[in-house]
Motif scaffolding. Structure first.
Motif, PDB file in Angstrom:
ATOM      1  N   HIS A 281       1.083  -1.273   0.074  1.00  0.00           N
ATOM      2  CA  HIS A 281      -0.080  -0.082   0.124  1.00  0.00           C
ATOM      3  C   HIS A 281       0.815   1.204   0.165  1.00  0.00           C
ATOM      4  O   HIS A 281       1.873   1.314   0.998  1.00  0.00           O
ATOM      5  CB  HIS A 281      -1.114  -0.168   1.337  1.00  0.00           C
ATOM      6  CG  HIS A 281      -1.956  -0.997   1.051  1.00  0.00           C
ATOM      7  ND1 HIS A 281      -3.165  -0.975   0.499  1.00  0.00           N
ATOM      8  CD2 HIS A 281      -2.056  -2.278   1.416  1.00  0.00           C
ATOM      9  CE1 HIS A 281      -3.902  -1.859   0.584  1.00  0.00           C
ATOM     10  NE2 HIS A 281      -3.250  -2.824   1.099  1.00  0.00           N
ATOM     11  N   GLY A 282       0.553   2.113  -0.994  1.00  0.00           N
ATOM     12  CA  GLY A 282       1.472   3.203  -0.958  1.00  0.00           C
ATOM     13  C   GLY A 282       0.570   4.527  -0.704  1.00  0.00           C
ATOM     14  O   GLY A 282      -0.428   4.431  -0.202  1.00  0.00           O
ATOM     15  N   PRO A 283       0.948   5.907  -0.823  1.00  0.00           N
ATOM     16  CA  PRO A 283       0.088   7.055  -0.572  1.00  0.00           C
ATOM     17  C   PRO A 283      -0.924   7.205  -1.512  1.00  0.00           C
ATOM     18  O   PRO A 283      -0.662   6.690  -2.532  1.00  0.00           O
ATOM     19  CB  PRO A 283       1.375   8.172  -0.567  1.00  0.00           C
ATOM     20  CG  PRO A 283       2.399   7.776  -1.437  1.00  0.00           C
ATOM     21  CD  PRO A 283       2.554   6.089  -1.350  1.00  0.00           C
ATOM     22  N   GLN A 284      -1.763   7.788  -0.867  1.00  0.00           N
ATOM     23  CA  GLN A 284      -2.982   8.141  -1.779  1.00  0.00           C
ATOM     24  C   GLN A 284      -2.650   8.781  -2.738  1.00  0.00           C
ATOM     25  O   GLN A 284      -1.893   9.928  -2.557  1.00  0.00           O
ATOM     26  CB  GLN A 284      -4.200   8.667  -0.841  1.00  0.00           C
ATOM     27  CG  GLN A 284      -5.410   8.643  -1.248  1.00  0.00           C
ATOM     28  CD  GLN A 284      -6.277   7.076  -1.796  1.00  0.00           C
ATOM     29  OE1 GLN A 284      -6.499   6.328  -0.855  1.00  0.00           O
ATOM     30  NE2 GLN A 284      -6.379   6.941  -3.060  1.00  0.00           N
ATOM     31  N   ARG A 285      -3.180   8.872  -4.002  1.00  0.00           N
ATOM     32  CA  ARG A 285      -2.990   9.761  -5.092  1.00  0.00           C
ATOM     33  C   ARG A 285      -3.965  11.026  -5.063  1.00  0.00           C
ATOM     34  O   ARG A 285      -5.107  10.825  -4.834  1.00  0.00           O
ATOM     35  CB  ARG A 285      -3.068   9.081  -6.570  1.00  0.00           C
ATOM     36  CG  ARG A 285      -2.471   9.546  -7.374  1.00  0.00           C
ATOM     37  CD  ARG A 285      -2.354   8.640  -8.726  1.00  0.00           C
ATOM     38  NE  ARG A 285      -3.695   8.373  -9.349  1.00  0.00           N
ATOM     39  CZ  ARG A 285      -4.220   7.856 -10.465  1.00  0.00           C
ATOM     40  NH1 ARG A 285      -3.209   7.336 -11.012  1.00  0.00           N
ATOM     41  NH2 ARG A 285      -5.332   7.908 -10.739  1.00  0.00           N
ATOM     42  N   ALA A 286      -3.006  12.247  -5.083  1.00  0.00           N
ATOM     43  CA  ALA A 286      -4.088  13.445  -5.148  1.00  0.00           C
ATOM     44  C   ALA A 286      -4.984  13.365  -6.321  1.00  0.00           C
ATOM     45  O   ALA A 286      -4.818  13.037  -7.482  1.00  0.00           O
ATOM     46  CB  ALA A 286      -3.175  14.581  -5.329  1.00  0.00           C
ATOM     47  N   GLY A 287      -6.167  14.042  -6.061  1.00  0.00           N
ATOM     48  CA  GLY A 287      -7.009  13.961  -7.020  1.00  0.00           C
ATOM     49  C   GLY A 287      -8.045  13.106  -7.172  1.00  0.00           C
ATOM     50  O   GLY A 287      -9.060  13.055  -8.087  1.00  0.00           O
TER      51      GLY A 287
END
Ligand code: NAD
Length: 327
Positions: A281-287
């Motif tokens: 799990h990586g960081p949430q993508r902006a937008g």
């Protein structure tokens, strides 16, 4: 279906994922098909079977060039316009080129189709037009503000199509595609879609990276449902069904975690070790909007749309295709 017959159909972007599937389908139905593509993101190998068919013509050209559009549309009965630069991140990195292709190129195709007096112009719109609207399910007449340059281009397409039908009498139908997947979708490149990317990674025992906790959900739509919508939009004789837009989806939503679980389950039938490949799990993508789900009531009512492939049915088919063709 109404208006049955043999037609000449221009499919722009026909070397791409959705376009190549449309080319193959309409050739199999006995129509003549012209493909206009500049191979920006499409591939010649997607057209191998089509190029062997006497009813198929490839026009190598660019929709940013009006003369190329005019050449390709000459004598066509219908246009299925798929050519565009997809991907939200691509449009954020290079908004100018996305606008040139997706807006100016779209306008060229409208002008050329109007002048060639085609019977109807059916085009690839996008669920990104719902923008920041959080209401679920998405219904066609309730949209939010666009969240990316790509979303703006796709919304502008709808505005232009509406004006061309009102001003010049060109019949148009926009299909707002929701996360389409299936055979021929490109797994490579920086802007690859999530399903083919994950399939290729899992086949290599590499961990797919999910942005965020994986609870975001999407209405993942199998390509054969999209083909059905294009055929119905092209051939409908219902005057109330034209000059409008339709959600093109299955009408169900699945989280990213569900998606990866299905992929691992179906791929492990070919290679048992895939079941134990861990997910990162990586960081949430902006937008990214958290959830997307289409109402398909309008398409059911006005076009008689009846999608045959759930996400599970579609993923089984897609996984089989990737295993047999790209392993
Ligand atoms: P794709 O990238 O596989 O296909 C697009 C095709 O258009 C490619 O063959 C490409 O070479 C061609 N093209 C690009 N620029 C061109 C130009 N200037 N002139 C001529 N041809 C050009 O993408 P896809 O997934 O098959 O998408 C098809 C359409 O559906 C696009 O309009 C896209 O915006 C739309 N759409 C797709 C999805 C999805 O989930 N795949 C979702 C919403 C909307």
């Amino acid at each position: 279906m109404e208006n049955e017959g043999s037609y000449k159909i221009l499919i722009t972007g026909g070397a791409g994922f959705i376009g190549a599937n449309l080319c193959e389908y309409f050739l199999s139905k006995g129509h003549r098909v012209v493909c206009l593509d500049n191979f920006a993101t499409g591939h010649r190998h997607n057209l191998t079977a089509c190029l062997a068919d006497a009813n198929f013509t490839l026009v190598e050209g660019d929709i940013r060039n009006l003369a190329d559009c005019q050449k390709a549309v000459a004598g066509a009965d219908y246009v299925l316009h798929q050519a565009a630069l997809g991907s939200v991140p691509r449009s954020i990195n290079d908004p100018v080129t996305s606008n040139e292709v997706n807006v100016s190129g779209f306008l060229n195709m409208l002008v050329a189709s109007r002048d060639a007096q085609v019977k109807r112009f059916v085009y690839a719109a996008s669920s990104s037009t719902y923008g920041d609207s959080e209401s679920l399910p998405k219904v066609e007449d309730k949209i939010g503000k666009p969240l990316s340059p790509y979303a703006i281009t796709k919304y502008v397409n709808e505005l232009y199509a509406d004006i061309f039908s009102k001003t010049y009498g060109l019949e148009t139908i926009g299909l707002r595609y929701f996360n389409v997947f299936g055979r021929k979708q490109d797994p490579n490149g920086a802007y690859a879609a999530v399903i083919p990317k994950f399939v290729m990674q899992l086949m290599k025992h590499e961990s797919p990276v999910i942005n965020g906790d994986g609870n975001y959900s999407r209405d993942f739509t199998y390509i054969d449902n999209v083909i059905q919508m294009n055929e119905r939009a092209m051939l409908t004789a219902n005057p109330e069904a034209i000059n409008t837009v339709y959600n093109t989806a299955f009408g169900d939503r699945n989280t990213l975690n569900n998606l990866v679980a299905y992929l691992k389950e179906y791929l492990s039938e070919y290679d048992a070790q895939i079941a134990s490949v861990p997910v990162i799990h990586g960081p949430q993508r902006a937008g990214d909007i958290p959830h997307s789900l289409a109402s398909i009531d309008k398409a059911r009512q006005l076009l008689g749309y009846d999608p045959q492939f759930s996400i599970q049915d579609g993923l089984k088919q897609a996984v089989k295709w990737y295993w047999e063709n790209l392993k």
